[in-house]
Design a protein around this motif. Structure first.
Motif, mmCIF file in Angstrom:
data_model
loop_
_atom_site.group_PDB
_atom_site.id
_atom_site.type_symbol
_atom_site.label_atom_id
_atom_site.label_comp_id
_atom_site.label_asym_id
_atom_site.label_seq_id
_atom_site.Cartn_x
_atom_site.Cartn_y
_atom_site.Cartn_z
ATOM 1 N N ILE A 166 1.001 -1.316 -0.147
ATOM 2 C CA ILE A 166 0.091 -0.097 0.200
ATOM 3 C C ILE A 166 1.010 1.201 0.233
ATOM 4 O O ILE A 166 1.770 1.461 0.828
ATOM 5 N N THR A 167 0.669 2.002 -1.079
ATOM 6 C CA THR A 167 1.517 3.285 -1.121
ATOM 7 C C THR A 167 0.685 4.462 -1.055
ATOM 8 O O THR A 167 -0.446 4.711 -1.775
ATOM 9 N N VAL A 168 0.904 5.283 -0.014
ATOM 10 C CA VAL A 168 0.361 6.613 -0.135
ATOM 11 C C VAL A 168 1.154 7.885 -0.631
ATOM 12 O O VAL A 168 2.261 7.858 -0.223
ATOM 13 N N VAL A 169 0.145 8.641 -1.360
ATOM 14 C CA VAL A 169 0.989 9.523 -2.225
ATOM 15 C C VAL A 169 0.156 11.074 -1.829
ATOM 16 O O VAL A 169 -0.809 11.090 -1.900
ATOM 17 N N GLY A 170 1.093 12.258 -1.565
ATOM 18 C CA GLY A 170 0.323 13.202 -1.238
ATOM 19 C C GLY A 170 0.484 13.702 0.026
ATOM 20 O O GLY A 170 -0.257 14.789 0.548
ATOM 21 N N ALA A 171 0.812 12.664 1.060
ATOM 22 C CA ALA A 171 0.937 12.962 2.623
ATOM 23 C C ALA A 171 1.960 13.997 2.802
ATOM 24 O O ALA A 171 3.155 13.680 2.519
ATOM 25 N N GLU A 172 1.614 15.294 3.341
ATOM 26 C CA GLU A 172 2.912 16.151 3.651
ATOM 27 C C GLU A 172 2.481 16.282 5.077
ATOM 28 O O GLU A 172 3.603 16.173 5.955
ATOM 29 N N ARG A 173 1.466 16.859 5.691
ATOM 30 C CA ARG A 173 1.298 17.250 7.038
ATOM 31 C C ARG A 173 0.844 15.667 7.710
ATOM 32 O O ARG A 173 1.398 15.547 9.010
ATOM 33 N N LEU A 174 0.414 14.937 7.233
ATOM 34 C CA LEU A 174 -0.084 13.371 7.623
ATOM 35 C C LEU A 174 1.180 12.542 7.524
ATOM 36 O O LEU A 174 1.958 12.672 6.887
ATOM 37 N N VAL A 202 -2.852 5.074 -2.838
ATOM 38 C CA VAL A 202 -3.813 5.944 -2.004
ATOM 39 C C VAL A 202 -3.344 7.285 -2.444
ATOM 40 O O VAL A 202 -2.393 7.827 -1.865
ATOM 41 N N LYS A 203 -3.893 8.244 -3.430
ATOM 42 C CA LYS A 203 -3.654 9.505 -3.687
ATOM 43 C C LYS A 203 -4.312 10.359 -2.733
ATOM 44 O O LYS A 203 -5.643 10.369 -2.976
ATOM 45 N N LEU A 204 -3.874 11.154 -1.935
ATOM 46 C CA LEU A 204 -4.475 11.993 -0.990
ATOM 47 C C LEU A 204 -4.315 13.502 -1.469
ATOM 48 O O LEU A 204 -3.393 13.984 -2.182
ATOM 49 N N VAL A 205 -5.543 14.114 -1.085
ATOM 50 C CA VAL A 205 -5.370 15.752 -1.159
ATOM 51 C C VAL A 205 -5.576 16.216 0.129
ATOM 52 O O VAL A 205 -6.746 15.862 0.638
ATOM 53 N N GLU A 206 -4.468 16.802 0.762
ATOM 54 C CA GLU A 206 -4.854 17.404 2.126
ATOM 55 C C GLU A 206 -5.493 18.731 2.014
ATOM 56 O O GLU A 206 -5.386 19.492 1.328
ATOM 57 N N ARG A 207 -6.304 18.780 3.509
ATOM 58 C CA ARG A 207 -6.932 20.151 3.489
ATOM 59 C C ARG A 207 -5.845 21.177 3.921
ATOM 60 O O ARG A 207 -4.896 20.795 4.366
ATOM 61 N N THR A 208 -6.161 22.429 3.590
ATOM 62 C CA THR A 208 -5.009 23.566 3.667
ATOM 63 C C THR A 208 -5.535 24.350 5.003
ATOM 64 O O THR A 208 -6.722 24.784 4.777
ATOM 65 N N PRO A 209 -4.866 24.146 5.838
ATOM 66 C CA PRO A 209 -5.339 24.990 7.106
ATOM 67 C C PRO A 209 -5.041 26.590 6.750
ATOM 68 O O PRO A 209 -4.379 27.060 6.135
ATOM 69 N N VAL A 210 -6.203 27.408 7.529
ATOM 70 C CA VAL A 210 -6.103 28.646 7.117
ATOM 71 C C VAL A 210 -5.705 29.363 8.567
ATOM 72 O O VAL A 210 -5.317 30.586 8.550
ATOM 73 N N GLY A 211 -5.643 28.802 9.666
ATOM 74 C CA GLY A 211 -5.294 29.333 10.793
ATOM 75 C C GLY A 211 -6.051 28.574 11.955
ATOM 76 O O GLY A 211 -6.511 27.489 11.877
ATOM 77 N N VAL A 212 -5.882 29.047 13.272
ATOM 78 C CA VAL A 212 -6.474 28.708 14.380
ATOM 79 C C VAL A 212 -7.643 29.410 15.254
ATOM 80 O O VAL A 212 -7.268 30.772 15.083
ATOM 81 N N VAL A 213 -8.521 28.851 15.307
ATOM 82 C CA VAL A 213 -9.699 29.900 16.282
ATOM 83 C C VAL A 213 -9.491 29.302 17.808
ATOM 84 O O VAL A 213 -9.420 27.947 18.211
ATOM 85 N N GLU A 214 -9.758 30.284 18.494
ATOM 86 C CA GLU A 214 -9.824 30.043 19.831
ATOM 87 C C GLU A 214 -11.321 29.492 20.412
ATOM 88 O O GLU A 214 -12.255 30.150 20.057
#
Length: 276
Positions: A86-94, A144-156
């Motif tokens: 099993i090969t995972v492609v596209g994982a950067e933060r994961l 498994v080709k992934l598209v990760e979500r792009t964070p825009v920031g943190v909310v308190e």
């Protein structure tokens, strides 16, 4: 009377030739009949022989196709094409290894029988995954080709600080603010039009600008404001419209007027940049 008597030779000739002629004619008829029957049988054999040959060719071809299909299906659904890698492609933060372990249940499954529902159930525990596709690479690899979500920031929040993407999807929550993601403040929360505008702006920013942003706020969709934390410089962005042009103009003006010497960049009008 002498004049009425028939010649003796003529009478004898008639009496001796007629039976022989009839026999010859009968033999000719029988011979012709046999020849016709023989020719007919030969023609029938020729015709039916061609039909049999064509039928045998068609049956042979159809049988070969059926055998090929059965052999292909048998190989496809047999251990010969079972998942081993099993090969995972596209994982950067994961962590790709964690995803591979989550999908380990598919190892040993023939590639055409990989359970997409089971894969989806395993990947739903990774909020950073926005979408994915599966690709079978015979004989034994599942990609498994992934598209990760792009964070825009943190909310308190009451639980701490939650990392969110442009759609407001919570990606992770920590008690203390971690990392260098900007703090997002939007009137009405993550379901508001103000937050939607912030998400659009943050996704448009080039890395040279985004890396400086430590805070982003909006009270409405038309007054998004960024802050560069290292220089305490504010960027009045306005609405999310023409964000690409605004970002280009801001990059250009920053080359001649560095943030260290500026308190406010106002790019709310995309054709005119005001510097204070």
């Amino acid at each position: 009377m002498p004049g009425d008597a028939a010649p003796a030779g003529a009478a004898d000739e008639t009496a001796t030739t007629r039976p022989g002629d009839d026999a010859v004619r009968m033999r000719d008829v029988w011979s012709a009949s046999r020849a016709r029957r023989k020719a007919l049988r030969a023609e029938v054999r020729r015709f039916t022989g061609r039909q049999r040959r064509r039928r045998m060719v068609w049956i042979g071809s159809a049988s070969a196709v059926v055998l090929l299909v059965l052999a292909t299906l048998g190989a496809a659904y047999s251990p010969l094409l079972a998942v081993r890698d099993i090969t995972v492609v596209g994982a950067e933060r994961l962590d790709a290894e964690e995803i591979e372990q989550a999908l380990a249940g598919e190892v040993g499954t023939p590639l055409p029988l990989v359970d997409e529902s089971a894969v989806k159930s395993a990947l739903v525990s990774f909020p950073l995954i926005e979408s994915y596709t599966l690709e079978a690479r015979p004989p034994h690899e599942l990609v498994v080709k992934l598209v990760e979500r792009t964070p825009v920031g943190v909310v308190e929040t009451a639980a701490g600080f939650t990392l969110v993407d442009a759609a407001g999807v919570a990606l992770a929550t920590t008690e203390e603010r971690e990392g260098d993601e900007p703090l997002v403040t939007a009137s009405g929360g993550i379901g508001s039009d103000a937050f939607a505008a912030i998400g659009l702006v943050m996704r448009t920013l080039p890395e040279s600008i985004r890396a400086r942003v430590t805070e982003v706020s909006a009270t409405s969709p038309n007054d998004v404001t960024l802050r560069f934390g290292d220089t305490r410089t504010d960027v009045v962005w306005g609405s999310a419209e023409d964000s690409a042009l605004k970002a280009l103009n801001l990059e250009t003006i920053m080359e001649s007027r560095a943030p260290e010497d500026v308190s406010v960049y106002d790019v709310s009008s995309p054709t005119v940049v005001v510097v204070r």
